[in-house]
Design an enzyme around this catalytic site. Structure first.
Site, short mmCIF file in Angstrom:
data_model
loop_
_atom_site.label_atom_id
_atom_site.label_comp_id
_atom_site.label_asym_id
_atom_site.label_seq_id
_atom_site.Cartn_x
_atom_site.Cartn_y
_atom_site.Cartn_z
N HIS A 1 8.28 -3.40 10.95
CA HIS A 1 8.61 -4.43 9.95
C HIS A 1 7.41 -5.34 9.66
O HIS A 1 7.58 -6.49 9.29
CB HIS A 1 9.80 -5.30 10.38
CG HIS A 1 10.96 -4.52 10.91
ND1 HIS A 1 11.98 -4.08 10.10
CD2 HIS A 1 11.25 -4.06 12.16
CE1 HIS A 1 12.86 -3.41 10.85
NE2 HIS A 1 12.43 -3.37 12.09
N SER B 1 -16.96 -9.51 -5.94
CA SER B 1 -16.29 -10.10 -7.09
C SER B 1 -17.35 -10.65 -8.03
O SER B 1 -18.38 -11.15 -7.59
CB SER B 1 -15.36 -11.22 -6.61
OG SER B 1 -15.14 -12.14 -7.66
N LYS C 1 -16.44 -12.69 -1.70
CA LYS C 1 -15.49 -11.58 -1.58
C LYS C 1 -16.14 -10.24 -1.29
O LYS C 1 -17.24 -9.95 -1.73
CB LYS C 1 -14.66 -11.45 -2.87
CG LYS C 1 -13.83 -12.67 -3.15
CD LYS C 1 -12.37 -12.48 -2.86
CE LYS C 1 -11.81 -11.33 -3.59
NZ LYS C 1 -10.44 -11.41 -3.87
N GLU D 1 -8.02 0.85 -2.00
CA GLU D 1 -7.04 0.54 -3.05
C GLU D 1 -6.93 1.70 -4.05
O GLU D 1 -5.85 2.03 -4.53
CB GLU D 1 -7.44 -0.75 -3.77
CG GLU D 1 -7.26 -1.97 -2.90
CD GLU D 1 -7.89 -3.21 -3.51
OE1 GLU D 1 -7.18 -4.19 -3.72
OE2 GLU D 1 -9.11 -3.20 -3.77
#
Ligand code: ARG
Length: 457
Positions: free
Chosen positions: A156, A277, A283, A290
């Site tokens: 979970h 970024s 970043k 992804e």
């Protein structure tokens, strides 16, 4: 020129031709179409349609064409042939003149395309199996290096029990093992040769189809001509294998993204597979992972598309089937890319062992250990579960780990707790105790790594 001139008085409209033609994607079947044609030319000798000498001339010309096609497959795209089958035939006629026009005797583009795509799929299966093995090898190598990295295991997405990074790697080795074996299964089933089924009812020339199958490196000839030209199961099976494997890769990618997040900070991905970024200078984004996760969608989409294309088709061949190609080409390319990228991602990964350990120590992931401890002291498990629950509530309130509670604190909840509890609550003990087959004990994990290395040899 189209292949069916005689029956028509008008040329096809340009808009229809653009809509109908498949050369822009089925040019990828050129090698298979040529190899299949060589096989067919030999079969035509056996039934007296071609002489040995004619077959030789055809074969030499087809081999020439094969060399050209291998050196520059994209050159085919310059042509305005309808599809790869008509392209090969017209190039053959350019080379050997009207002898080339004999090759299509007893053959249809329906058994031809069925053959080509099966040959293509067979070749891709073998390649993909290698890619799967490469990723597995990289996972095993990563596991071997990170056997001491203890981290929280989750259910979970809540910290559940400590595991090692190595054990996590080995879980994906198992998934990929199943993908590999699904490829092997699919290969076996697709290993039957449809050539010699004609348009749908079989060829009118008594060729020895088993021999033809052997010549073309198939285990056997297909048994029913209607099925031979309308079967696309092999494509659907490969799409389904690819989809499931992409689901595995997507979960791998998602785990990586979580592990690489600022919140977890368990792993650092290499600069080589991350991007910055344009606005936020701090970043470092996990784009490779992804994209793997994102591309799973289009592979599953290709599977769904193909199932829908085939579901309502009456026997035998229908032009709808031409829609099989772009989906399978794209899906297998994508899967192959993602297997390679996942391998590459692992290549530069750094596991932050202090952080993973710190996280493993938090979240009361040793609570089960305390419950088992009470059981060993004679407390029934259901009661011990309750007692530990209360102890955890207390520990949270006083902001301590279970291992930091004093004996007096423990004894508020159960008087069976003794000094020996602290040893039991250590991370090492949590791992060591899970020593049944498949468990996270360092001994078992080392065995799993050794066994996988043996299997992957
Ligand atoms: N381009 C076609 C396909 O991919 C080849 C088979 C054509 N057969 C036919 N009867 N029109 O399916």
């Amino acid at each position: 020129m189209a292949l069916w001139g005689g029956r028509f008085t008008q040329a096809a409209d340009k808009r229809f031709k653009d809509f109908n033609d498949s050369l822009r994607f089925d040019y990828r079947l050129a090698e298979q179409d040529i190899e299949g044609s060589i096989g067919w030319s030999k079969a035509l000798v056996s039934v007296g349609v071609l002489t040995q000498e004619e077959q030789q001339r055809l074969e030499i010309a087809l081999q020439d064409l094969l060399v050209e096609v291998r050196s520059n497959p994209q050159a085919i795209l310059q042509d305005d042939a309808e599809d790869i089958h008509s392209w090969v035939e017209s190039k053959l006629i350019d080379k050997v003149g009207s002898l080339g026009k004999k090759l299509h005797t007893g053959r249809s583009r329906n058994d031809q395309v069925a053959l080509d795509i099966k040959m293509w799929c067979k070749r891709r299966v073998l390649e993909l199996q290698e890619n799967v093995r490469e990723l597995q090898a990289k996972l095993v190598e990563t596991a071997e290096k990170n056997q001491d990295a203890v981290m929280p295991g989750y259910t979970h997405l809540q910290r559940a029990q400590p595991i090692s990074f190595a054990h996590w790697c080995m879980a994906y080795v198992e998934m990929l093992d199943r993908d590999y074996s699904r490829l092997s299964d699919a290969y076996q089933r697709m290993n039957t040769c449809p050539l010699g089924s004609g348009a749908l009812a079989g060829t009118a020339y008594a060729v020895d189809r088993e021999r033809l199958a052997q010549d073309l490196d198939f285990a056997a000839a297909t048994r029913n001509s209607l099925d031979s030209v309308s079967d696309r199961d092999h494509i659907i099976e490969l799409l389904s294998t690819a989809s499931l494997s992409m689901v595995h890769l997507s979960r791998f990618a998602e785990d990586m993204i979580i592990f690489n997040s600022g919140e977890a900070d368990f792993v650092e991905l290499s600069d080589r597979v991350t991007s910055g970024s344009s606005l936020m200078p701090q970043k470092k984004n996990p784009d490779a992972c992804e994209l793997i996760r994102g591309k799973a969608g289009r592979v599953v989409g290709a599977l769904t598309g193909m199932l829908m294309t085939v579901k309502g088709l009456p026997l035998a061949y229908n032009k709808d089937m031409q829609e099989d190609k772009e989906g399978i080409f794209d899906a297998l390319d994508t899967w192959q890319d993602c297997l390679g990228m996942a391998t590459f991602v692992l290549d530069g990964i750094k596991v932050n062992v202090e952080r993973t350990k710190e996280a493993a120590l938090k979240g009361y992931s040793n609570a089960t250990e305390l419950a088992d401890y009470l059981v060993a002291k004679g407390v029934p498990f259901r009661d011990s579960h309750h007692i530990v629950g209360e102890t955890v509530v207390y520990a949270i309130k006083v902001q301590k780990g279970l291992e930091d509670l004093t004996l007096d604190e423990f004894r508020q909840f159960s008087d069976v707790v003794g000094d020996d509890v602290y040893e039991i609550l250590s991370l090492q003990s949590c791992l060591d105790k899970r020593c049944a087959k498949g468990g996270v004990s360092p001994l078992r994990v080392a065995e799993a790594i050794a066994a996988a290395k043996e299997r992957l040899k």
